[in-house]
Design a protein around this motif. Structure first.
Motif: not given
Length: 278
Positions: A140, A176, A178, A195, A197
Motif C-alpha cells: 500500500t 493504482v 493513492y 494506495c 491497488r
C-alpha cells in the motif's frame, strides 16, 4: 418376336389440344399426357422444391468480447500554454467534445511531448517515472525514483504501472489510486501512501473495469494522471438555442506556479486515458 411399328405414316391426337399431329412428333409429359412437341410443358419446378437448410448462426472461431480502451487523441502543435505566476496550464484541444457530452475528461495522461514548456520539463508534463523498488501485489506504499515525473505528481490521483507478460507479450498494466505523496528530502524519492491497488481511473465520463493488482519489479515504467477541468466557450448561434458551449481547450493544475509565460510541447503530443492498454 413381335415389335412396334415406327408410325412414320400414322397420326396421333394430342391430349392437350385434341388436334391431330404426325405420330412421330408426339412426346409424353411427366404426367403421362401424350402431346405434340410444340405443346410440351415441363414439370413446374415448385412441385418438387429442393430442401433448403437453415442459415448458419453460430461461428466456428469465437472468443468473448472485451471493452476496448479509448485511444489517445493528437493535440495541435505546441498545445500547452502557461502564464507567469500561475499554476494553471491550458491545453489546446479543438472541438474535443459536443455540448451534449459536456466536455468531461476526468483524468488524463499526456504522451509524446517533444519539448519543455518554459521551466516545465517533458518528464514533469508527462508525469513519467519508474519504480524505485520491487513491490508485492498487496503493498500500500509505493516508492518512485527521484525526478520531475514523481516530484510533481498530484497530491491525490492515480498512476499506472506498465507491465508486459514475458510469456504472452500482452500488457498487464495496473492502475493504482493513492491519497498522498511524500518526498524524501535527502534522496528526492517519492513515496505514494494509502494506495488502493488494481483500480481504474475515469476518462470522458466512463469508468473502466478494475485492473489486477500484481507484483512489479524495480525499474518498471510508471505514469501519472492529471485531473482535467473544462474551459468552454459560449457561442451565440443566432438561432435556437441562442447560445451553445464549444469545447476547444481544457486546463490542468500544476504543483507550482510558473516562472514564465510561454507555449510549447511540440508536434503530435497526445492526450488520452491513464491506462490505454488492456
Amino acid at each position: 418376336m413381335s415389335k412396334y411399328a415406327t408410325g412414320k405414316h400414322s397420326k396421333a391426337i394430342s391430349d392437350r389440344s385434341g388436334l391431330e399431329f404426325p405420330y412421330r412428333e408426339m412426346v409424353r409429359e411427366w404426367n403421362g399426357s401424350f402431346v405434340h412437341y410444340t405443346e410440351y410443358e415441363p414439370k413446374q419446378p415448385q412441385l418438387e422444391p429442393r430442401p433448403v437448410g437453415g442459415d448458419g448462426v453460430a461461428l466456428l472461431n469465437v472468443r468473448t468480447a472485451r471493452t476496448e480502451f479509448p485511444t489517445p487523441d493528437f493535440l495541435p502543435n505546441n498545445p500547452f500554454s502557461i502564464t507567469n505566476g500561475n499554476k494553471i496550464m491550458t491545453v489546446s484541444f479543438p472541438d474535443y467534445s459536443t455540448e451534449a457530452q459536456g466536455g468531461e475528461l476526468n483524468y488524463v495522461r499526456f504522451q509524446g511531448v517533444k519539448s519543455a514548456v518554459g521551466a516545465r520539463s517533458i518528464e514533469q508534463i508527462e508525469l513519467s517515472s519508474t519504480l524505485n523498488a520491487n513491490i508485492s501485489a498487496t503493498a500500500t506504499s509505493i516508492t518512485l525514483s527521484a525526478g520531475d515525473g514523481s516530484f510533481y505528481l498530484e497530491p491525490i490521483s492515480y498512476i499506472v504501472i506498465e507491465k508486459i507478460n514475458s510469456v504472452t507479450g500482452l500488457y498487464e498494466n495496473e492502475v493504482v489510486y493513492y491519497e498522498s505523496v511524500s518526498i524524501d528530502v535527502g534522496t528526492s524519492v517519492a513515496t505514494l501512501n494509502n494506495c488502493v491497488r488494481g483500480t481504474a481511473a475515469r476518462f470522458r465520463g466512463t469508468t473502466f473495469s478494475n485492473t489486477t493488482a500484481s507484483s512489479h519489479l524495480a525499474g518498471a515504467k510508471v505514469f501519472g494522471a492529471r485531473a482535467a477541468s473544462i474551459d468552454p466557450d459560449t457561442v451565440v448561434t443566432g438561432a435556437q438555442p441562442a447560445t451553445i458551449q464549444q469545447y476547444n481547450r481544457f486546463t490542468v493544475t500544476m504543483i507550482q506556479n510558473s516562472t514564465s509565460t510561454t507555449t510549447g510541447g511540440g508536434l503530435q503530443c497526445t492526450v488520452g486515458p491513464l491506462n490505454d492498454r488492456s
